[in-house]
Design an enzyme around this catalytic site. Structure first.
Site, PDB file in Angstrom:
ATOM      1  N   HIS A 121      39.779  35.581  43.641  1.00  0.00           N
ATOM      2  CA  HIS A 121      40.512  35.005  44.771  1.00  0.00           C
ATOM      3  C   HIS A 121      39.541  34.028  45.442  1.00  0.00           C
ATOM      4  O   HIS A 121      38.323  34.223  45.411  1.00  0.00           O
ATOM      5  CB  HIS A 121      40.870  36.152  45.731  1.00  0.00           C
ATOM      6  CG  HIS A 121      41.779  35.795  46.859  1.00  0.00           C
ATOM      7  ND1 HIS A 121      41.344  35.093  47.946  1.00  0.00           N
ATOM      8  CD2 HIS A 121      43.092  36.067  47.085  1.00  0.00           C
ATOM      9  CE1 HIS A 121      42.353  34.942  48.800  1.00  0.00           C
ATOM     10  NE2 HIS A 121      43.430  35.525  48.291  1.00  0.00           N
ATOM     11  N   ASP A 198      35.480  43.094  45.153  1.00  0.00           N
ATOM     12  CA  ASP A 198      36.654  42.771  45.954  1.00  0.00           C
ATOM     13  C   ASP A 198      37.732  43.794  45.574  1.00  0.00           C
ATOM     14  O   ASP A 198      38.313  43.730  44.494  1.00  0.00           O
ATOM     15  CB  ASP A 198      37.100  41.336  45.638  1.00  0.00           C
ATOM     16  CG  ASP A 198      38.429  40.983  46.294  1.00  0.00           C
ATOM     17  OD1 ASP A 198      39.078  41.875  46.871  1.00  0.00           O
ATOM     18  OD2 ASP A 198      38.828  39.806  46.210  1.00  0.00           O
ATOM     19  N   GLN A 201      42.984  44.426  45.806  1.00  0.00           N
ATOM     20  CA  GLN A 201      44.148  44.793  44.986  1.00  0.00           C
ATOM     21  C   GLN A 201      43.951  46.104  44.246  1.00  0.00           C
ATOM     22  O   GLN A 201      44.812  46.488  43.450  1.00  0.00           O
ATOM     23  CB  GLN A 201      44.443  43.669  43.971  1.00  0.00           C
ATOM     24  CG  GLN A 201      44.725  42.324  44.595  1.00  0.00           C
ATOM     25  CD  GLN A 201      46.021  42.302  45.413  1.00  0.00           C
ATOM     26  OE1 GLN A 201      46.877  43.195  45.294  1.00  0.00           O
ATOM     27  NE2 GLN A 201      46.179  41.301  46.266  1.00  0.00           N
ATOM     28  N   LYS A 224      47.295  45.546  53.006  1.00  0.00           N
ATOM     29  CA  LYS A 224      47.770  45.647  51.632  1.00  0.00           C
ATOM     30  C   LYS A 224      47.939  47.098  51.209  1.00  0.00           C
ATOM     31  O   LYS A 224      48.254  47.394  50.063  1.00  0.00           O
ATOM     32  CB  LYS A 224      46.799  44.931  50.686  1.00  0.00           C
ATOM     33  CG  LYS A 224      46.773  43.412  50.856  1.00  0.00           C
ATOM     34  CD  LYS A 224      45.906  42.771  49.807  1.00  0.00           C
ATOM     35  CE  LYS A 224      45.507  41.354  50.169  1.00  0.00           C
ATOM     36  NZ  LYS A 224      46.581  40.387  50.048  1.00  0.00           N
ATOM     37  N   CYS A 371      46.074  31.712  45.928  1.00  0.00           N
ATOM     38  CA  CYS A 371      44.659  31.573  46.332  1.00  0.00           C
ATOM     39  C   CYS A 371      43.706  31.823  45.162  1.00  0.00           C
ATOM     40  O   CYS A 371      42.613  32.363  45.343  1.00  0.00           O
ATOM     41  CB  CYS A 371      44.308  32.506  47.492  1.00  0.00           C
ATOM     42  SG  CYS A 371      45.294  32.243  48.950  1.00  0.00           S
TER      43      CYS A 371
END
Lengths: 411, 89
Positions: A121, A198, A201, A224, A371
């Site tokens: 991202h 990261d 997700q 999220k 993104c």
């Protein structure tokens, strides 16, 4: 896990959009909120609102206790050793920026290398690029295969003695590919480098164990994972956080600001982690509501969450490939290596056309670059449409989505 | 005097290499806006009576009954406003 019972907890899912029942397939962007989270926000402002760590009165103490309890629960949720390793931030982007600026400014110099992948991202590329222009280090990009999976050989071959940190998404926000972060962390540590993950997700969708994976930093967002917007987490190993300088200055992040009359200057000493990194009044209510979101997910069980999303993904991809003629699905054919995210295009239509068409039927999907422009370049796409699932989505919603896709093909 | 802003709530550029622009009409004006547009533009195709593929002065665009329109290959904001003025006023 019963998605039909879960849906009862989400008031927004009763809404109709353009006369159609809402089908929310944009969960990789943000998730809907259960009644328990909404109620926690209302309860905080109606009954407990006070500033944290500031006063000795009842409301401040209650707010502090609720807020710090969240920190402890989140530490447990990702199996951190200590709640001091949990820093509250606005979201994944701020968490990565915190590391890039706080750790990067002190530890990276000209000649050093930061390793990222092409599936990141923008929030895991741009902060490193900005700081590299200040400090003069190099950002190296590891390749991604045509199907969106990480080229591990390329990633591992790019480590050198100059590599100081490797930054990798656990799950791609475009393809849903799950990366083996434990494997990359091991290689990073063998080269004396740190590993930042990261987890935007992954943490909402599967069990993430920071100690088992042996990662140094993990960034993720509350919104999220059923929580409110404006609250997120940076996990960092305590010994690293202790050595790092603050990201921002202000109240709460200091132990002492002592003014010397003789020298006409202030002598400032930093607070201990995590507060050293939390300047100013934090998003107290957001943190407390995030605790409810975590409790909600824990009650379901993260293995069940992942199982449900994979079932829906498999079901949807198979239908998209067998029932549709102009739909192309991107990502690996091996669906067990991915999460509930499906990037796709419809021949002859822009992704925004597809998204607007779906919206007309009450189906919310994302369109554009998501993104992640470099990964779209790998896929040789100008943009893509993306359907992403969560705990409240059902097979019937997928069936309706397929019906609409078939109509889109007739445009 | 009527203006484009009487009908348009928001204009959004899209992310992606396509130069698409999405126009979101005001909720209480969307039906009137769609009627005016359909009267002036040439209908190329319609889907289920809720999606209209149209052209106007060599610009192709799609209007959705939900009150949104997607315009392609628009040079700039001024060009879009000029088309919207011609279609809506």
């Amino acid at each position: 896990m019963d998605p039909y019972r879960i849906r009862e907890d989400f008031p927004i899912l009763k809404r109709k959009i353009n006369g159609n029942p809402l089908i929310y397939f944009d969960n990789a962007a943000t998730t809907q909120k259960p009644r328990q989270v909404i109620e926690a926000i209302r309860d905080f402002y109606e009954n407990h609102n006070g500033n944290v760590h500031r006063a000795v009165h009842t409301l401040s103490l209650e707010a502090t206790e609720l807020y710090e309890k969240t920190r402890e629960n989140i530490a447990r949720f990702i199996n951190a050793k200590n709640s001091a390793e949990i820093i509250f931030v606005r979201g994944t982007t701020e968490a990565i920026n915190l590391v890039a600026y706080s750790w990067g400014m002190s530890n990276l110099e000209k000649g050093d290398e930061v390793l990222v992948s092409l599936m990141e991202h923008h929030s895991n590329i741009v902060p490193w690029d900005i700081v590299s222009k200040i400090k003069g280090f190099t950002v190296k990009y590891a390749k991604v295969h045509d199907d969106g999976t990480l080229d591990y050989a390329d990633f591992e071959s790019k480590f050198t003695s100059k590599t100081k940190i490797a930054c990798l998404s656990h799950v791609s926000n475009v393809s849903g590919v799950v990366n083996d972060i434990k494997r990359i962390a091991k290689v990073a540590h063998e080269h004396g480098a740190l590993m930042l993950v990261d987890g935007a997700q992954s943490v909402p969708h599967m069990k993430v164990d920071v100690r088992e994976a042996d990662i140094d930093f993990l960034a993720f967002s509350g919104h999220k994972m059923l929580g409110p917007t404006g609250i997120g987490v940076l996990y960092g190993k305590k010994d690293l956080l202790e050595k790092m300088n603050p990201f921002q200055g202000g109240g709460e992040m200091i132990k002492e600001v002592a003014f010397s009359q003789d020298k006409e200057r202030c002598y400032i000493s930093w607070n201990d982690p995590p507060w050293k990194f939390e300047a100013g009044t934090p998003n107290i209510c957001g943190g407390i509501a995030l605790n409810e979101a975590v409790k909600y997910l824990e009650q379901i069980g993260m293995d069940e969450v992942l199982k449900h999303e994979r079932m829906l993904t498999e079901y949807a991809v198979e239908k998209m490939q067998t029932c549709c003629n102009k739909v192309a699905v991107y990502g690996p054919s091996e669906l067990t290596s991915k999460c509930g995210i499906i990037p796709f295009t419809v021949d002859g239509l822009s992704s925004h056309d597809v998204a607007l068409f779906c919206d007309n039927y009450g189906i919310m999907i994302r369109s554009g670059f998501h993104c992640a422009q470099p990964l779209h370049q790998v896929f040789k796409l100008q943009s893509s449409a993306r359907a992403s699932f969560y705990i409240y989505n059902t097979r019937e919603e997928v069936d309706r989505f397929i019906e609409v896709l078939k109509e889109i093909e007739q445009l | 005097m009527a203006s484009v802003d009487d009908y348009v709530a928001r204009i959004e550029g899209t992310c992606g290499e396509e130069k698409d622009v999405i126009v979101i009409f005001k909720y209480d004006k969307k039906d009137e806006a769609i009627t005016r547009i359909r009267q002036k533009a040439q209908l190329k195709n319609t889907v289920a009576g809720i999606i209209f593929e149209l052209t106007f002065k060599d610009i192709s665009f799609r209007v959705y009954a939900s009150g949104k329109a997607i315009f392609r290959s628009i040079k700039n904001k001024e060009a879009l406003y000029s088309i919207l003025e011609a279609l809506l006023l």
